[in-house]
Design a protein around this motif. Structure first.
Motif, PDB file in Angstrom:
ATOM      1  N   ASP A 119       0.838  -1.198   0.000  1.00 45.14           N
ATOM      2  CA  ASP A 119       0.000   0.000   0.000  1.00 45.14           C
ATOM      3  C   ASP A 119       0.874   1.249   0.000  1.00 45.14           C
ATOM      4  O   ASP A 119       1.871   1.325   0.712  1.00 45.14           O
ATOM      5  N   ALA A 120       0.493   2.230  -0.803  1.00 38.50           N
ATOM      6  CA  ALA A 120       1.294   3.447  -0.909  1.00 38.50           C
ATOM      7  C   ALA A 120       1.138   4.368   0.296  1.00 38.50           C
ATOM      8  O   ALA A 120       1.865   5.349   0.417  1.00 38.50           O
ATOM      9  N   ARG A 126       0.465   3.891   9.890  1.00 33.66           N
ATOM     10  CA  ARG A 126       0.709   2.696   9.089  1.00 33.66           C
ATOM     11  C   ARG A 126       2.143   2.194   9.282  1.00 33.66           C
ATOM     12  O   ARG A 126       2.385   0.989   9.420  1.00 33.66           O
ATOM     13  N   ARG A 127       3.091   3.106   9.287  1.00 30.23           N
ATOM     14  CA  ARG A 127       4.488   2.691   9.457  1.00 30.23           C
ATOM     15  C   ARG A 127       4.710   2.080  10.839  1.00 30.23           C
ATOM     16  O   ARG A 127       5.450   1.109  10.990  1.00 30.23           O
ATOM     17  N   ILE A 238       3.041   1.022 -12.835  1.00 28.78           N
ATOM     18  CA  ILE A 238       3.171  -0.309 -12.240  1.00 28.78           C
ATOM     19  C   ILE A 238       4.091  -0.259 -11.027  1.00 28.78           C
ATOM     20  O   ILE A 238       3.805  -0.842  -9.986  1.00 28.78           O
ATOM     21  N   LEU A 239       5.213   0.438 -11.167  1.00 30.93           N
ATOM     22  CA  LEU A 239       6.178   0.494 -10.073  1.00 30.93           C
ATOM     23  C   LEU A 239       5.627   1.244  -8.870  1.00 30.93           C
ATOM     24  O   LEU A 239       6.024   0.985  -7.731  1.00 30.93           O
ATOM     25  N   THR A 240       4.716   2.167  -9.108  1.00 29.50           N
ATOM     26  CA  THR A 240       4.135   2.936  -8.011  1.00 29.50           C
ATOM     27  C   THR A 240       2.933   2.239  -7.393  1.00 29.50           C
ATOM     28  O   THR A 240       2.818   2.167  -6.156  1.00 29.50           O
ATOM     29  N   LEU A 393      10.729   0.032   2.878  1.00 28.78           N
ATOM     30  CA  LEU A 393       9.745   0.924   2.274  1.00 28.78           C
ATOM     31  C   LEU A 393       8.501   1.045   3.140  1.00 28.78           C
ATOM     32  O   LEU A 393       7.980   2.142   3.358  1.00 28.78           O
ATOM     33  N   THR A 394       8.017  -0.060   3.649  1.00 23.83           N
ATOM     34  CA  THR A 394       6.741  -0.049   4.375  1.00 23.83           C
ATOM     35  C   THR A 394       6.886   0.402   5.825  1.00 23.83           C
ATOM     36  O   THR A 394       5.939   0.896   6.426  1.00 23.83           O
ATOM     37  N   THR A 395       8.086   0.246   6.398  1.00 25.08           N
ATOM     38  CA  THR A 395       8.294   0.669   7.777  1.00 25.08           C
ATOM     39  C   THR A 395       8.914   2.058   7.866  1.00 25.08           C
ATOM     40  O   THR A 395       8.898   2.682   8.932  1.00 25.08           O
TER      41      THR A 395
END
Length: 417
Positions: A119-120, A126-127, A238-240, A393-395
């Protein structure tokens, strides 16, 4: 009983979260709407809004519940293997069972984890959730591996490796070619953790000899051509946002063309999407991973130069994400879609392939000469780096130079002097 009664609200909230997890497991979290969820549970959207506020509030509640269920999963899983000595065969069986259970259709809480990994949304809440989720998994593995001095320091390395392997297992579990090379790669990680001699890369080399990679879709194409422009736009999308972000309309709108333009250049949308995927892979790939010899004198490569080359590949800075971050997110998003669309599984298998090939075959000039970068050591490092980059990236916690150096020393042996 009044609708405002705390017990009623608690029951309603639990029912809504359960339904949201079930929906995400089947159709993906990105497709969840408040209207569809309300219809599924036989209540109005007003009830959902009153309980959770916005959709973002609902997603956060879903994430917290999925984390709670994952904590229960890990407690039960390692309880069943309590006091099991971490021998080579038993540890490999444990890892394979772990991946298989988490790839199962009834593991809806894992599908939430996968969706949130991609998820962007980079909100602080979220982090924080994803940091706690990562810490849960590391602590669970440390609890099992810690009693043995040989494996005590490998918990975080295991978790990063299993992060990317989990996506592959969800898409490819049960395929003999995948199971063979995955078992060999995971077995090599375990051998390294236990200090055992490394076996031959039999399955990896077998798959490599059968592998036929497509050519870069833009090979021989004029940089300013419309075809190249469309592929660049699609690759960026796609990459985003993953595979589901790309549509004829989304690409055409950015390109400033009609939707018939894609039909002029490609026979169908699926062929265009596949070309866009491979363009996303090849476009920003470091030269040495694309089979080109690195520049510079290999004799001058040392740990400092290796670190300077490797660290930017896991950058999570907005607008300057590293190659491994973008590549890992692309792989994971394709694997998620391949669970629902069997026609994408061959693509996922090509991306999994014999991991670490570019690293291994062009190591001269990249890796310091004192490292003994065997074929399976290259696999270990490549899988870890993709999982670590995706987690970063996600944390919001970057992979630093010290992390890279310590893991390289942990996963790759040094040549005897």
């Amino acid at each position: 009983m009044p609708a405002s009664d705390p017990n009623t609200r608690s029951i309603d909230a639990a029912q809504i979260v359960d339904a949201a997890i079930a929906h995400a497991a089947e159709a993906g979290l990105e497709s969840l709407t408040l209207r569809d969820l309300a219809q599924a549970i036989g209540k109005s959207t007003t009830v959902i809004v009153n309980l959770f506020g916005t959709k973002a509030g609902l997603i956060e509640a879903v994430g917290e519940e999925a984390l709670r269920r994952d904590a229960e999963f890990h407690a039960a899983f390692f309880k069943a293997a309590e006091d099991l000595p971490p021998g080579r065969d038993s540890l490999l069986a444990l890892v394979q069972t772990y991946l298989r259970l988490r790839a199962a259709d009834d593991a809806g809480f894992v599908r939430i984890w996968e969706a949130l990994m991609l998820d962007a949304d980079a909100s602080p809440a979220r982090r924080d959730l994803m940091r706690r989720w990562t810490a849960l998994r590391v602590e669970a593995w440390r609890g099992h591996l810690g009693p043995d001095n040989r494996t005590a320091d490998f918990s975080a390395t295991f978790v990063a490796t299993l992060t990317i392997e989990q996506f592959y297992a969800g898409a490819l579990g049960g395929r003999p070619d995948y199971e063979a090379i995955a078992a060999e790669g995971l077995g090599a990680l375990i051998d390294r953790a236990l200090g055992l001699p490394e076996g031959p890369a039999t399955a990896t080399l077998w798959y490599r000899d059968r592998l036929v990679l497509p050519k870069a879709p833009t090979e021989g194409m004029e940089p300013e051509s419309m075809r190249r422009k469309l592929l660049d736009i699609a690759a960026d999308q796609i990459l985003t946002g993953g595979l589901t972000a790309i549509t004829n309309r989304s690409v055409s709108a950015v390109a400033g063309t009609s939707t018939s333009t894609l039909a002029y250049h490609w026979p169908d949308m699926r062929k265009f999407v596949l070309d866009a995927v491979w363009h996303a892979v090849f476009r920003d790939m470091p030269r040495y991973l694309a089979g080109q010899k690195p520049e510079g004198d290999p004799a001058l490569v040392d740990m400092d130069s290796w670190t300077r080359r490797m660290t930017p590949l896991a950058s999570i800075e907005s607008g300057a994400e590293g190659f491994y971050v973008r590549y890992a997110r692309l792989i994971a998003s394709i694997c998620v879609e391949a669970r629902r669309d069997a026609s994408l599984r061959d693509l996922a298998m090509l991306l999994r392939g014999p991991e670490g090939g570019g690293t291994y075959y062009n190591q001269s000039g990249i890796w310091p000469s004192e490292f003994d970068l065997t074929r399976l050591a290259a696999t270990r490092f490549a899988l870890w780096y993709k999982g670590a980059a995706l987690t970063a990236l996600t944390t919001g916690t970057p992979v630093g130079a010290d992390d890279l150096q310590s893991v390289a020393a942990r996963l790759v042996s040094h040549k005897p002097r």
